[in-house]
Design a protein around this motif. Sequence first.
Motif, mmCIF file in Angstrom:
data_model
loop_
_atom_site.group_PDB
_atom_site.id
_atom_site.type_symbol
_atom_site.label_atom_id
_atom_site.label_comp_id
_atom_site.label_asym_id
_atom_site.label_seq_id
_atom_site.Cartn_x
_atom_site.Cartn_y
_atom_site.Cartn_z
ATOM 1 N N GLU A 1 57.888 -0.966 27.452
ATOM 2 C CA GLU A 1 56.539 -1.041 27.990
ATOM 3 C C GLU A 1 55.522 -0.824 26.879
ATOM 4 N N ARG A 2 54.529 -1.719 26.841
ATOM 5 C CA ARG A 2 53.475 -1.603 25.839
ATOM 6 C C ARG A 2 52.280 -0.828 26.360
ATOM 7 N N LEU A 3 51.945 -1.044 27.630
ATOM 8 C CA LEU A 3 50.704 -0.493 28.172
ATOM 9 C C LEU A 3 50.774 -0.490 29.689
ATOM 10 N N ALA A 4 50.168 0.528 30.317
ATOM 11 C CA ALA A 4 50.040 0.576 31.776
ATOM 12 C C ALA A 4 48.562 0.687 32.115
ATOM 13 N N ILE A 5 48.111 -0.163 33.035
ATOM 14 C CA ILE A 5 46.709 -0.196 33.437
ATOM 15 C C ILE A 5 46.619 0.177 34.912
ATOM 16 N N SER B 1 52.391 -7.002 38.031
ATOM 17 C CA SER B 1 51.532 -6.259 38.949
ATOM 18 C C SER B 1 52.387 -5.814 40.117
ATOM 19 N N ALA B 2 52.039 -4.652 40.697
ATOM 20 C CA ALA B 2 52.892 -4.098 41.736
ATOM 21 C C ALA B 2 52.079 -3.380 42.799
ATOM 22 N N LEU B 3 52.752 -3.045 43.887
ATOM 23 C CA LEU B 3 52.103 -2.352 44.991
ATOM 24 C C LEU B 3 51.745 -0.910 44.650
ATOM 25 N N ASP B 4 52.176 -0.415 43.482
ATOM 26 C CA ASP B 4 51.754 0.919 43.026
ATOM 27 C C ASP B 4 50.374 0.880 42.380
ATOM 28 N N SER B 5 49.716 -0.301 42.408
ATOM 29 C CA SER B 5 48.360 -0.518 41.880
ATOM 30 C C SER B 5 48.298 -0.478 40.359
ATOM 31 N N TYR B 6 49.441 -0.611 39.706
ATOM 32 C CA TYR B 6 49.466 -0.653 38.240
ATOM 33 C C TYR B 6 49.808 -2.053 37.744
ATOM 34 N N ILE B 7 49.206 -2.395 36.621
ATOM 35 C CA ILE B 7 49.596 -3.561 35.845
ATOM 36 C C ILE B 7 50.288 -3.037 34.601
ATOM 37 N N ARG B 8 51.463 -3.527 34.342
ATOM 38 C CA ARG B 8 52.207 -3.067 33.167
ATOM 39 C C ARG B 8 52.439 -4.230 32.218
ATOM 40 N N LEU B 9 52.220 -3.974 30.938
ATOM 41 C CA LEU B 9 52.446 -4.952 29.874
ATOM 42 C C LEU B 9 53.728 -4.585 29.157
ATOM 43 N N TRP B 10 54.544 -5.610 28.878
ATOM 44 C CA TRP B 10 55.877 -5.393 28.331
ATOM 45 C C TRP B 10 56.075 -6.210 27.054
ATOM 46 N N ASP B 11 56.659 -5.569 26.048
ATOM 47 C CA ASP B 11 57.056 -6.254 24.821
ATOM 48 C C ASP B 11 58.476 -6.778 25.035
ATOM 49 N N GLY C 1 57.179 -1.970 44.842
ATOM 50 C CA GLY C 1 57.613 -3.334 44.615
ATOM 51 C C GLY C 1 56.671 -4.163 43.760
ATOM 52 N N ILE C 2 57.251 -5.058 42.966
ATOM 53 C CA ILE C 2 56.489 -5.920 42.062
ATOM 54 C C ILE C 2 55.998 -7.136 42.829
ATOM 55 N N ALA C 3 54.704 -7.435 42.664
ATOM 56 C CA ALA C 3 54.083 -8.549 43.392
ATOM 57 C C ALA C 3 54.069 -9.834 42.576
ATOM 58 N N ALA C 4 53.891 -9.722 41.254
ATOM 59 C CA ALA C 4 53.762 -10.927 40.421
ATOM 60 C C ALA C 4 54.128 -10.609 38.981
ATOM 61 N N VAL C 5 54.533 -11.659 38.256
ATOM 62 C CA VAL C 5 54.900 -11.561 36.836
ATOM 63 C C VAL C 5 54.278 -12.733 36.094
ATOM 64 N N GLY D 1 44.389 -3.033 43.839
ATOM 65 C CA GLY D 1 43.732 -3.821 42.803
ATOM 66 C C GLY D 1 44.652 -4.648 41.942
ATOM 67 N N ALA D 2 45.935 -4.724 42.290
ATOM 68 C CA ALA D 2 46.887 -5.459 41.448
ATOM 69 C C ALA D 2 47.783 -6.327 42.314
ATOM 70 N N TRP D 3 47.333 -7.545 42.586
ATOM 71 C CA TRP D 3 48.129 -8.495 43.356
ATOM 72 C C TRP D 3 48.627 -9.577 42.398
ATOM 73 N N GLY D 4 48.112 -10.789 42.514
ATOM 74 C CA GLY D 4 48.513 -11.806 41.551
ATOM 75 C C GLY D 4 48.091 -11.410 40.148
#
Length: 285
Positions: free
Chosen positions: A64-68, A48-58, A34-38, A74-77
Motif C-alpha cells: 500500500e502506498r497511500l490511504a485516503i 474504493s470500498a464501503l469502509d469509505s477509504y480509497i487505497r493506492l497500491w504499488d 467490501g471493495i466497490a471498484a478498482v 464518499g468512495a464508490w466508483g
Amino acid sequence: GQIVTGSCDELLHTFMVYGTKIERKQTLKGHTLGIAAVAVAGSLAASSALDSYIRLWDLDKGSERLAIDAGPLGAWGVALSPDGEMVAAGAQSGAVNLWSSSTGEKLGSLQTGGKLALCVAFAPDGRSLACGSEDGVVHVFDVASRGLAVKFNGHSASVRCVAFSRDGALLCTGSEDTRSMLWQVSEARLLATMQGHSSWVLSASFSPDDTQLVTCSSDHTIRMWDLPTCTCVQTIADAHTNQVWGVCFDPKTDRFCSVSEDKTLRIFEPSQQPNPPKPAPAVAA
C-alpha cells in the motif's frame, strides 16, 4: 499483462497473464469492508470500498502506498488519470472528488447536482472525466477547469458503467435499464442504443482499435458489439454462472478478460468471426 480484481471479501488480487496462462501474483490487504471498484494506471492501482477509504497500491512492490479517507459514503466508483497523478471517486452526494495520488491532498470536486455517483472514468488523454449517476444522468467534465462539458440524458435507471473509446471521441454508458448507449462526446450526440442484455449492464470496454465493444451484465452473459454498426455479433452465455461484474480489453491486443460473482476470472482469445472468442480455462478470482 497484469489484472487486478477486488471483492466483497475486502481483498485485492493481482494476476499475471502469460499467453493463455494466468497466475495469481499478490493478495493485497487493507480495506475493512467490501471493495466497490478498482482502477489501474501503469504500476499503480486504486481501490474504493464501503469502509469509505480509497487505497493506492504499488503493484511492483505489492504494498500500500497511500490511504485516503473519503468521508462517509464518499468512495464508490474510482478512476485513475492516465498518468497516475490523480485519483477520482464518486460520492453519495453526487459529487466526484479528486485527490493527488502521491500526497492524498484533495484537489477539488466536480459537482453533478444529482444523486450518487456510481461510476467514473478518465478519457485516455486525461483531459475529461465521465461520471454515471444513480438518477440515470451522465456528466462529462473538463478536468483542468473543473467545469461541466456535456450532460447526457437517456437512461431510465442508474448508470453502472462509463467507458471512453481509445481515441476519446466516444463514450459508452451501461445502465440498470439493461441498455448500453454510445455517445459522440464532442457533439453531445447519441449515436446508438444497444439492447440485448436482460438485466443490468455492469461494465464495458473498447478494443484497442475501437472497432469492437464488449459489455457484461448481471444476466451472466458477455456481449460483443461491432463498431460503428453497433450490432451484437456474439453473445457468450456459458463462460460464467453468475453476474459478470467486469470486462476489459488488453490495451495492446484484442484479448479481453472477464470477472464474475461466480469467483472466476477468464481470458478470451481472439478468433475470426463468426466464430466466438475462445475462453482460456477459468481461474479462481
